[in-house]
Design a protein around this motif. Structure first.
Motif, PDB file in Angstrom:
ATOM      1  N   GLN A   1       0.824  -1.205   0.000  1.00  0.00           N
ATOM      2  CA  GLN A   1       0.000   0.000   0.000  1.00  0.00           C
ATOM      3  C   GLN A   1       0.861   1.260   0.000  1.00  0.00           C
ATOM      4  O   GLN A   1       0.549   2.238  -0.675  1.00  0.00           O
ATOM      5  CB  GLN A   1      -0.943   0.006   1.210  1.00  0.00           C
ATOM      6  CG  GLN A   1      -2.060  -1.013   1.124  1.00  0.00           C
ATOM      7  CD  GLN A   1      -1.665  -2.367   1.668  1.00  0.00           C
ATOM      8  OE1 GLN A   1      -0.493  -2.723   1.735  1.00  0.00           O
ATOM      9  NE2 GLN A   1      -2.654  -3.146   2.079  1.00  0.00           N
TER      10      GLN A   1
ATOM     11  N   ASP B   1       2.278   1.635  -3.512  1.00  0.00           N
ATOM     12  CA  ASP B   1       1.224   2.126  -4.425  1.00  0.00           C
ATOM     13  C   ASP B   1       0.971   3.608  -4.222  1.00  0.00           C
ATOM     14  O   ASP B   1       0.811   4.364  -5.183  1.00  0.00           O
ATOM     15  CB  ASP B   1      -0.071   1.335  -4.212  1.00  0.00           C
ATOM     16  CG  ASP B   1       0.047  -0.106  -4.690  1.00  0.00           C
ATOM     17  OD1 ASP B   1       0.959  -0.405  -5.472  1.00  0.00           O
ATOM     18  OD2 ASP B   1      -0.789  -0.938  -4.265  1.00  0.00           O
ATOM     19  N   TRP B   2       0.927   4.031  -2.949  1.00  0.00           N
ATOM     20  CA  TRP B   2       0.712   5.448  -2.643  1.00  0.00           C
ATOM     21  C   TRP B   2       1.877   6.288  -3.173  1.00  0.00           C
ATOM     22  O   TRP B   2       1.675   7.313  -3.820  1.00  0.00           O
ATOM     23  CB  TRP B   2       0.577   5.653  -1.150  1.00  0.00           C
ATOM     24  CG  TRP B   2       0.639   7.108  -0.750  1.00  0.00           C
ATOM     25  CD1 TRP B   2      -0.366   8.012  -0.790  1.00  0.00           C
ATOM     26  CD2 TRP B   2       1.792   7.805  -0.267  1.00  0.00           C
ATOM     27  NE1 TRP B   2       0.087   9.254  -0.372  1.00  0.00           N
ATOM     28  CE2 TRP B   2       1.403   9.141  -0.051  1.00  0.00           C
ATOM     29  CE3 TRP B   2       3.113   7.428  -0.011  1.00  0.00           C
ATOM     30  CZ2 TRP B   2       2.309  10.102   0.419  1.00  0.00           C
ATOM     31  CZ3 TRP B   2       3.997   8.371   0.452  1.00  0.00           C
ATOM     32  CH2 TRP B   2       3.594   9.689   0.675  1.00  0.00           C
ATOM     33  N   TYR B   3       3.100   5.830  -2.931  1.00  0.00           N
ATOM     34  CA  TYR B   3       4.280   6.602  -3.339  1.00  0.00           C
ATOM     35  C   TYR B   3       4.349   6.718  -4.874  1.00  0.00           C
ATOM     36  O   TYR B   3       4.608   7.803  -5.407  1.00  0.00           O
ATOM     37  CB  TYR B   3       5.540   5.936  -2.807  1.00  0.00           C
ATOM     38  CG  TYR B   3       6.802   6.615  -3.270  1.00  0.00           C
ATOM     39  CD1 TYR B   3       7.232   7.806  -2.698  1.00  0.00           C
ATOM     40  CD2 TYR B   3       7.577   6.055  -4.297  1.00  0.00           C
ATOM     41  CE1 TYR B   3       8.390   8.434  -3.129  1.00  0.00           C
ATOM     42  CE2 TYR B   3       8.731   6.678  -4.745  1.00  0.00           C
ATOM     43  CZ  TYR B   3       9.130   7.864  -4.147  1.00  0.00           C
ATOM     44  OH  TYR B   3      10.266   8.472  -4.592  1.00  0.00           O
ATOM     45  N   LEU B   4       4.118   5.595  -5.550  1.00  0.00           N
ATOM     46  CA  LEU B   4       4.170   5.629  -7.012  1.00  0.00           C
ATOM     47  C   LEU B   4       3.039   6.466  -7.595  1.00  0.00           C
ATOM     48  O   LEU B   4       3.163   7.050  -8.667  1.00  0.00           O
ATOM     49  CB  LEU B   4       4.114   4.205  -7.570  1.00  0.00           C
ATOM     50  CG  LEU B   4       5.306   3.308  -7.228  1.00  0.00           C
ATOM     51  CD1 LEU B   4       5.065   1.884  -7.709  1.00  0.00           C
ATOM     52  CD2 LEU B   4       6.585   3.876  -7.839  1.00  0.00           C
ATOM     53  N   GLY B   5       1.921   6.535  -6.856  1.00  0.00           N
ATOM     54  CA  GLY B   5       0.794   7.316  -7.329  1.00  0.00           C
ATOM     55  C   GLY B   5       0.994   8.815  -7.221  1.00  0.00           C
ATOM     56  O   GLY B   5       0.425   9.587  -8.000  1.00  0.00           O
ATOM     57  N   VAL B   6       1.817   9.254  -6.258  1.00  0.00           N
ATOM     58  CA  VAL B   6       2.011  10.688  -6.053  1.00  0.00           C
ATOM     59  C   VAL B   6       3.341  11.171  -6.631  1.00  0.00           C
ATOM     60  O   VAL B   6       3.573  12.374  -6.701  1.00  0.00           O
ATOM     61  CB  VAL B   6       1.969  11.050  -4.547  1.00  0.00           C
ATOM     62  CG1 VAL B   6       0.625  10.691  -3.965  1.00  0.00           C
ATOM     63  CG2 VAL B   6       3.101  10.366  -3.780  1.00  0.00           C
ATOM     64  N   SER B   7       4.202  10.238  -7.014  1.00  0.00           N
ATOM     65  CA  SER B   7       5.505  10.669  -7.529  1.00  0.00           C
ATOM     66  C   SER B   7       5.472  10.848  -9.038  1.00  0.00           C
ATOM     67  O   SER B   7       4.532  10.489  -9.711  1.00  0.00           O
ATOM     68  CB  SER B   7       6.563   9.611  -7.165  1.00  0.00           C
ATOM     69  OG  SER B   7       6.246   8.369  -7.744  1.00  0.00           O
TER      70      SER B   7
END
Length: 232
Positions: free
Chosen positions: A223, A226-232
């Protein structure tokens, strides 16, 4: 992998919670009984402290089935939880990671992972686990030598156990766990310097933050990625 409730059987969830409670009780017992030959006086803790440790073990057991996806790896990861919780409690009180706890946990944990991998037909995950332990160990050893005590040898040896289990779950989980450990430990050390009278040479227990980073990565690593890749 990941935190999933709907797809986990009640039996597996119940067994994991019970195992987590037992692991928490074992961790408390380990923390209360420092081997006499080490000459370290036990610090007395209130019952609420020990009850909280058992509750943490229960929560770990509650969340664990969403990560391991089955029965085969349950014994290995329950042992990992109990051993690392006990090590964290001891290190908090005594700035000490006893070899007589760490090395048996490493040996038994490796054996249980091998058995679980054989049952799951997933022997391919063992190599990343073994390499993960070795790499995490070497990284902390190098940092400790360069920083002249940034990590104690107990922390460096603890990385063998943490890297083994995180590496088994995947290289990405290992990276998340190591980065979180460094961040958590760094923030804690800064707060210690700013808000206490202890100087920069004061002893600092890094083991609990290594364990905390590993637990977070184990339970929520995907999770977080997924969060990091979604905001980077």
């Amino acid at each position: 992998m990941g935190l999933v409730f709907a797809d986990v059987s009640i039996g597996l969830r119940t067994a994991a919670i019970v195992g987590g409670v037992v692991g928490g009780l074992v961790a408390v017992r380990l923390a209360q009984t420092i081997p006499a030959r080490m000459g370290v006086a036990e610090r007395r803790r209130p019952m609420l402290w020990w009850s909280g440790a058992v509750a943490v073990g229960a929560i770990y057991g509650l969340l664990l089935p969403g990560t391991i996806d089955g029965w085969a790896l349950l014994p290995a990861f329950l042992l990992f939880g109990g051993a690392t919780l006990g090590i964290a409690l001891i290190d908090l009180d005594h700035q000490l990671i006893p070899n007589r706890i760490l090395f048996p946990a490493l040996g038994i944990g490796t054996a249980l992972l091998v058995v679980g991998a054989l049952i799951d037909g997933d022997l391919g995950s063992l190599l990343p686990g073994l390499l993960g332990g070795a790499i995490y160990f070497l990284v902390l050893l190098i940092v400790g030598l360069v920083a002249r005590g940034g990590f104690g040898m107990g922390d460096v040896k603890l990385a063998l156990l943490l890297g083994l289990f995180l590496g088994y779950l995947g290289w990405d989980i290992l990276v998340v766990g190591s980065v979180l450990a460094i961040l958590l430990g760094g923030v804690a050390s800064i707060l210690l310097l700013v808000f206490t009278s202890k100087g920069k040479d004061a002893k600092f227990a890094y083991g609990p933050y290594l364990v905390c980073g590993a637990w977070i990565a184990l339970l929520w690593g995907e999770q977080i990625l997924d969060w990091y890749l979604g905001v980077s």
